[in-house]
Design an enzyme around this catalytic site. Structure first.
Site, PDB file in Angstrom:
ATOM      1  N   ILE A   1      -2.311  -7.348  -2.039  1.00 52.67           N
ATOM      2  CA  ILE A   1      -2.327  -8.051  -0.748  1.00 52.67           C
ATOM      3  C   ILE A   1      -3.245  -9.279  -0.753  1.00 52.67           C
ATOM      4  O   ILE A   1      -3.072 -10.191   0.056  1.00 52.67           O
ATOM      5  CB  ILE A   1      -2.688  -7.077   0.396  1.00 52.67           C
ATOM      6  CG1 ILE A   1      -2.318  -7.684   1.750  1.00 52.67           C
ATOM      7  CG2 ILE A   1      -4.181  -6.703   0.351  1.00 52.67           C
ATOM      8  CD1 ILE A   1      -2.246  -6.716   2.877  1.00 52.67           C
TER       9      ILE A   1
ATOM     10  N   ILE B   1      -0.495  -1.587  -6.014  1.00 53.26           N
ATOM     11  CA  ILE B   1      -1.423  -2.377  -6.838  1.00 53.26           C
ATOM     12  C   ILE B   1      -1.546  -1.731  -8.221  1.00 53.26           C
ATOM     13  O   ILE B   1      -1.307  -0.528  -8.365  1.00 53.26           O
ATOM     14  CB  ILE B   1      -2.832  -2.531  -6.217  1.00 53.26           C
ATOM     15  CG1 ILE B   1      -3.365  -1.189  -5.743  1.00 53.26           C
ATOM     16  CG2 ILE B   1      -2.855  -3.571  -5.114  1.00 53.26           C
ATOM     17  CD1 ILE B   1      -4.854  -1.199  -5.470  1.00 53.26           C
TER      18      ILE B   1
ATOM     19  N   GLY C   1      -0.527   4.765  -1.043  1.00 55.25           N
ATOM     20  CA  GLY C   1      -1.733   5.265  -0.371  1.00 55.25           C
ATOM     21  C   GLY C   1      -1.456   6.435   0.561  1.00 55.25           C
ATOM     22  O   GLY C   1      -0.365   7.015   0.563  1.00 55.25           O
ATOM     23  N   GLN C   2      -2.464   6.756   1.370  1.00 55.97           N
ATOM     24  CA  GLN C   2      -2.393   7.951   2.233  1.00 55.97           C
ATOM     25  C   GLN C   2      -1.206   7.893   3.195  1.00 55.97           C
ATOM     26  O   GLN C   2      -0.465   8.856   3.331  1.00 55.97           O
ATOM     27  CB  GLN C   2      -3.697   8.077   3.045  1.00 55.97           C
ATOM     28  CG  GLN C   2      -3.797   9.367   3.834  1.00 55.97           C
ATOM     29  CD  GLN C   2      -4.716   9.260   5.053  1.00 55.97           C
ATOM     30  OE1 GLN C   2      -5.250   8.196   5.361  1.00 55.97           O
ATOM     31  NE2 GLN C   2      -4.912  10.362   5.731  1.00 55.97           N
TER      32      GLN C   2
ATOM     33  N   TYR D   1     -15.396  -1.732   8.564  1.00 58.39           N
ATOM     34  CA  TYR D   1     -14.019  -1.274   8.760  1.00 58.39           C
ATOM     35  C   TYR D   1     -13.543  -1.651  10.165  1.00 58.39           C
ATOM     36  O   TYR D   1     -12.474  -2.240  10.354  1.00 58.39           O
ATOM     37  CB  TYR D   1     -13.970   0.248   8.567  1.00 58.39           C
ATOM     38  CG  TYR D   1     -12.616   0.888   8.770  1.00 58.39           C
ATOM     39  CD1 TYR D   1     -11.591   0.718   7.846  1.00 58.39           C
ATOM     40  CD2 TYR D   1     -12.369   1.704   9.878  1.00 58.39           C
ATOM     41  CE1 TYR D   1     -10.372   1.333   8.028  1.00 58.39           C
ATOM     42  CE2 TYR D   1     -11.144   2.316  10.062  1.00 58.39           C
ATOM     43  CZ  TYR D   1     -10.154   2.128   9.133  1.00 58.39           C
ATOM     44  OH  TYR D   1      -8.935   2.743   9.317  1.00 58.39           O
TER      45      TYR D   1
ATOM     46  N   GLY E   1       0.841  -1.211   0.000  1.00 57.61           N
ATOM     47  CA  GLY E   1       0.000   0.000   0.000  1.00 57.61           C
ATOM     48  C   GLY E   1       0.864   1.244   0.000  1.00 57.61           C
ATOM     49  O   GLY E   1       0.499   2.270   0.573  1.00 57.61           O
TER      50      GLY E   1
ATOM     51  N   LYS F   1     -10.766  -4.361  11.621  1.00 56.99           N
ATOM     52  CA  LYS F   1      -9.661  -3.928  12.488  1.00 56.99           C
ATOM     53  C   LYS F   1      -9.591  -4.768  13.770  1.00 56.99           C
ATOM     54  O   LYS F   1      -8.505  -5.169  14.193  1.00 56.99           O
ATOM     55  CB  LYS F   1      -9.791  -2.430  12.818  1.00 56.99           C
ATOM     56  CG  LYS F   1      -9.510  -1.506  11.632  1.00 56.99           C
ATOM     57  CD  LYS F   1      -8.110  -1.700  11.083  1.00 56.99           C
ATOM     58  CE  LYS F   1      -7.784  -0.793   9.935  1.00 56.99           C
ATOM     59  NZ  LYS F   1      -6.534  -1.170   9.234  1.00 56.99           N
TER      60      LYS F   1
HETATM   61  N1  SER Z   1      -9.256   7.651   9.125  1.00 54.96           N
HETATM   62  C1  SER Z   1     -10.046   6.447   9.168  1.00 54.96           C
HETATM   63  C2  SER Z   1     -11.394   6.675   8.603  1.00 54.96           C
HETATM   64  O1  SER Z   1     -11.895   7.755   8.748  1.00 54.96           O
HETATM   65  C3  SER Z   1     -10.155   5.951  10.567  1.00 54.96           C
HETATM   66  O2  SER Z   1      -9.063   5.195  10.920  1.00 54.96           O
HETATM   67  O3  SER Z   1     -11.966   5.780   8.079  1.00 54.96           O
END
Ligand code: SER
Length: 318
Positions: free
Chosen positions: A55, A35, A11-12, A143, A8, A147
């Site tokens: 991944i 990717i 990415g950010q 999400y 990744g 996690k």
């Molecule tokens: N920055 C993430 C989100 O807003 C949270 O970990 O989804």
């Protein structure tokens, strides 16, 4: 010498962490794993090796680990919270299936593994203020479910197979480099762009919505320091609360106005993001990270605001 694979890497977090790791470990290979469709460019491409690593494809991870003699993996592949709600199956495939691939390869090849968790790993029945390190984690978002699953699976691999898994629960991350995509905390990045461009900012969350946030340089340092920490001092592993600042839209708006007095914000609520934000803590208690590996943030809201505005002005106008 460290040979590191960042999955990744465009990415950010990855685009900045990869560059920081290359500076931090100049003798090693820091491989930018990307990717298809998100190939590295510019400095990221020119300053070190890169490899296509999806991944969800274990053989691609294994090939890169083999080729570059990797000893540490930073697993940064994820869909952020709001976009994950639109694609829950893919969020699970990347967040948990992808992590499982990383864990298995780490077990076979003896790699250390960093996988971030999040403030999103908590839910409505978690204590909202000074959220403890060890507390209820029953998130309502996919999400968050990925996690928490990831935290548990990573601790299991550490206990059962001795894999050196470590993690921090990132707050919303704020940076002027790569924009986030599809997160709930993104507004705290977008608001700076609007201020610098002279636009009125449409805030998707209502006043009083407090969440933990962190400036990217602190987050990068946390990701490196946790992997460098003395393992004999770690009581926890997956995953540490870390914190530096907590604010709501009114507080960040007022702070930006100190430096951009003509800036305007109005509210245009996004019900999905509001519901997600309401289920997350207001502020985490990060005392375990401070005690076990010396975590300490450098930036507060004022320091971050001055730095963000200065860098964005340069980025957008010079
Ligand atoms: N920055 C993430 C989100 O807003 C949270 O970990 O989804």
């Amino acid at each position: 010498m460290k040979n590191i694979l960042v999955i990744g890497a465009t990415g950010q977090i990855g685009s900045e962490l990869t560059m920081r790791l290359r500076r931090e470990y100049p003798g090693g290979n820091v491989v930018a794993g990307y990717i298809k469709g998100a190939e590295p460019k510019g400095e990221l491409l020119e300053s070190g090796p890169a490899a296509e690593v999806d991944i969800t494809d274990a053989s691609m991870i294994a090939d890169a680990v083999e080729k570059y003699d990797i000893d540490t993996i930073y697993n940064l592949a994820a869909l952020l919270s709001a976009v994950a709600e639109a694609k829950p199956q893919l969020a699970w495939k990347i967040g948990v299936g992808g992590l499982y691939n990383c864990l298995e390869i780490s077990r076979e090849k003896n790699c250390a593994l960093f996988t971030p968790s999040s403030i999103g790993s908590f839910g409505n029945n978690t204590p909202k203020k000074d959220t403890p390190q060890d507390t209820i984690q029953r998130p309502e978002t996919i999400y968050g479910v990925t996690k928490v699953s990831g935290e548990l699976l990573s601790d299991y691999y550490a206990r059962r197979f001795g894999v050196d898994t470590r993690s921090v629960r990132f707050p919303g991350l704020i940076s002027y480099v790569a924009p986030p995509g599809g997160g709930t905390t993104d507004y705290a990045v977008d608001i700076y762009y609007a201020a610098v461009k002279g636009d009125t900012f449409e805030c998707p969350l209502k006043p009083g919505t407090f969440m933990d946030m962190m400036y990217m340089p602190d987050a990068l340092r946390a990701a490196i320091e946790i992997m460098e920490a003395d393992p004999s001092k770690l009581v926890h592993r997956n995953s540490f609360n870390i914190a530096s600042m907590s604010f709501d839209p009114e507080i960040i708006y007022a702070k930006i106005k100190e430096y951009v007095p003509e800036f305007r914000m109005e509210y245009k609520l996004d019900p999905l993001r509001q519901q997600i934000a309401d289920s997350w803590p207001d502020n985490l208690d990060d005392s375990c990270a401070r005690e076990e590996w010396g975590w300490k943030p450098e930036y507060d809201l004022d320091g971050m605001t001055q730095d963000m505005l200065a860098h964005l002005r340069k980025k957008l106008f010079s």
